[in-house]
Design a protein around this motif. Structure first.
Motif, PDB file in Angstrom:
ATOM      1  N   PHE A 173       0.846  -1.190   0.000  1.00  0.00           N
ATOM      2  CA  PHE A 173       0.000   0.000   0.000  1.00  0.00           C
ATOM      3  C   PHE A 173       0.883   1.241   0.000  1.00  0.00           C
ATOM      4  N   PRO A 174       0.853   2.047  -1.061  1.00  0.00           N
ATOM      5  CA  PRO A 174       1.544   3.342  -0.989  1.00  0.00           C
ATOM      6  C   PRO A 174       0.993   4.129   0.203  1.00  0.00           C
ATOM      7  N   ASP A 175       1.823   4.987   0.796  1.00  0.00           N
ATOM      8  CA  ASP A 175       1.411   5.673   2.022  1.00  0.00           C
ATOM      9  C   ASP A 175       0.100   6.435   1.879  1.00  0.00           C
ATOM     10  N   GLN A 176      -0.214   6.931   0.680  1.00  0.00           N
ATOM     11  CA  GLN A 176      -1.470   7.672   0.514  1.00  0.00           C
ATOM     12  C   GLN A 176      -2.680   6.744   0.373  1.00  0.00           C
ATOM     13  N   ASP A 177      -2.453   5.429   0.205  1.00  0.00           N
ATOM     14  CA  ASP A 177      -3.549   4.471   0.025  1.00  0.00           C
ATOM     15  C   ASP A 177      -3.688   3.457   1.150  1.00  0.00           C
ATOM     16  N   VAL A 178      -2.858   3.556   2.173  1.00  0.00           N
ATOM     17  CA  VAL A 178      -2.906   2.592   3.272  1.00  0.00           C
ATOM     18  C   VAL A 178      -4.216   2.776   4.048  1.00  0.00           C
ATOM     19  N   PRO A 179      -4.843   1.686   4.481  1.00  0.00           N
ATOM     20  CA  PRO A 179      -6.038   1.845   5.319  1.00  0.00           C
ATOM     21  C   PRO A 179      -5.713   2.692   6.549  1.00  0.00           C
ATOM     22  N   GLU A 180      -6.570   3.628   6.852  1.00  0.00           N
ATOM     23  CA  GLU A 180      -6.338   4.586   7.935  1.00  0.00           C
ATOM     24  C   GLU A 180      -6.089   3.898   9.269  1.00  0.00           C
ATOM     25  N   ASP A 181      -6.876   2.871   9.583  1.00  0.00           N
ATOM     26  CA  ASP A 181      -6.709   2.204  10.880  1.00  0.00           C
ATOM     27  C   ASP A 181      -5.346   1.530  10.988  1.00  0.00           C
ATOM     28  N   ALA A 182      -4.849   0.968   9.897  1.00  0.00           N
ATOM     29  CA  ALA A 182      -3.534   0.317   9.909  1.00  0.00           C
ATOM     30  C   ALA A 182      -2.422   1.347  10.115  1.00  0.00           C
ATOM     31  N   ALA A 183      -2.512   2.468   9.400  1.00  0.00           N
ATOM     32  CA  ALA A 183      -1.489   3.516   9.529  1.00  0.00           C
ATOM     33  C   ALA A 183      -1.506   4.127  10.926  1.00  0.00           C
ATOM     34  N   GLU A 184      -2.687   4.361  11.472  1.00  0.00           N
ATOM     35  CA  GLU A 184      -2.792   4.944  12.814  1.00  0.00           C
ATOM     36  C   GLU A 184      -2.240   3.991  13.869  1.00  0.00           C
ATOM     37  N   ALA A 185      -2.541   2.701  13.739  1.00  0.00           N
ATOM     38  CA  ALA A 185      -2.041   1.715  14.710  1.00  0.00           C
ATOM     39  C   ALA A 185      -0.515   1.605  14.632  1.00  0.00           C
ATOM     40  N   PHE A 186       0.021   1.654  13.427  1.00  0.00           N
ATOM     41  CA  PHE A 186       1.474   1.602  13.249  1.00  0.00           C
ATOM     42  C   PHE A 186       2.116   2.828  13.904  1.00  0.00           C
ATOM     43  N   ALA A 187       1.564   4.004  13.632  1.00  0.00           N
ATOM     44  CA  ALA A 187       2.100   5.251  14.200  1.00  0.00           C
ATOM     45  C   ALA A 187       1.997   5.248  15.718  1.00  0.00           C
ATOM     46  N   ALA A 188       0.908   4.743  16.258  1.00  0.00           N
ATOM     47  CA  ALA A 188       0.728   4.705  17.710  1.00  0.00           C
ATOM     48  C   ALA A 188       1.742   3.769  18.363  1.00  0.00           C
ATOM     49  N   ARG A 189       2.013   2.657  17.722  1.00  0.00           N
ATOM     50  CA  ARG A 189       2.945   1.694  18.310  1.00  0.00           C
ATOM     51  C   ARG A 189       4.380   2.226  18.349  1.00  0.00           C
ATOM     52  N   PHE A 190       4.800   2.912  17.273  1.00  0.00           N
ATOM     53  CA  PHE A 190       6.205   3.300  17.157  1.00  0.00           C
ATOM     54  C   PHE A 190       6.472   4.783  17.376  1.00  0.00           C
ATOM     55  N   GLY A 191       5.422   5.590  17.505  1.00  0.00           N
ATOM     56  CA  GLY A 191       5.636   7.023  17.671  1.00  0.00           C
ATOM     57  C   GLY A 191       6.228   7.655  16.427  1.00  0.00           C
ATOM     58  N   TRP A 192       5.959   7.048  15.296  1.00  0.00           N
ATOM     59  CA  TRP A 192       6.494   7.513  14.010  1.00  0.00           C
ATOM     60  C   TRP A 192       5.437   7.286  12.947  1.00  0.00           C
ATOM     61  N   ASP A 193       5.091   8.342  12.223  1.00  0.00           N
ATOM     62  CA  ASP A 193       4.078   8.245  11.178  1.00  0.00           C
ATOM     63  C   ASP A 193       4.734   8.513   9.826  1.00  0.00           C
ATOM     64  N   PRO A 194       5.006   7.473   9.052  1.00  0.00           N
ATOM     65  CA  PRO A 194       5.659   7.648   7.751  1.00  0.00           C
ATOM     66  C   PRO A 194       4.897   8.575   6.817  1.00  0.00           C
ATOM     67  N   ARG A 195       3.590   8.681   6.991  1.00  0.00           N
ATOM     68  CA  ARG A 195       2.789   9.555   6.106  1.00  0.00           C
ATOM     69  C   ARG A 195       3.156  11.020   6.302  1.00  0.00           C
ATOM     70  N   ALA A 196       3.760  11.360   7.437  1.00  0.00           N
ATOM     71  CA  ALA A 196       4.134  12.750   7.721  1.00  0.00           C
ATOM     72  C   ALA A 196       5.586  13.037   7.358  1.00  0.00           C
TER      73      ALA A 196
END
Length: 153
Positions: free
Chosen positions: A93-116
């Protein structure tokens, strides 16, 4: 984690231990291959969502390049005595097409949001088809605890 008295864990215990590690571990070794460039292996952060492993890498990385050509992937948790190997096909999934819940959970776990971040990132989802788990030589027999996407008992 200790072996049972006879040195062998039943399949249900191996499954429980494997699922616990998938929830608590942070790093996974990702092995991919490309017909022209050969094999590539790299450690990545991962998140287990209860069914699949989610990872993220630069869209320009060798891992991303390889997965676009060959989606089959092997994953390994980083312990050579308490081995867990997962095999499956990657869904990218390119970062602009990743499911929102998956991206948010990833960011919450690692404190890093690749989309930003600057540049493009690729989220990778792997639903394991095969899982092998063993602790030392006594558990080599029976190490397959998932086959064709189904946990074995």
């Amino acid at each position: 984690m200790q072996n049972t008295g006879n040195g062998l864990r039943p399949a249900a215990e191996r499954r429980r231990d494997t699922l616990e590690r998938l929830v608590t571990e942070r790093d996974v070794w990702v092995s991919t291959a490309h017909p022209d460039h050969g094999p590539h292996q790299v450690p990545l952060w991962f998140r287990w969502d209860g069914r699949a492993v989610w990872m993220c890498t630069s869209a320009a990385s060798p891992t991303a390049r390889n997965l676009r050509v060959e989606p089959r992937v092997r994953l390994a948790l980083p312990d050579t005595f308490d081995v867990v190997l997962l095999q499956g096909e990657a869904e990218c999934f390119p970062d602009q097409d990743v499911p929102e819940d998956a991206a948010e959970a990833f960011a919450a776990r690692f404190g890093w949001d690749p989309r930003a971040q600057e540049g493009s990132f690729l989220y990778v989802r792997v639903v394991p088809a095969t899982v092998r788990a063993w602790r030392g030589e006594p558990e080599l027999r029976g190490r397959v605890i998932m086959r064709d996407g189904a946990w074995l008992d």
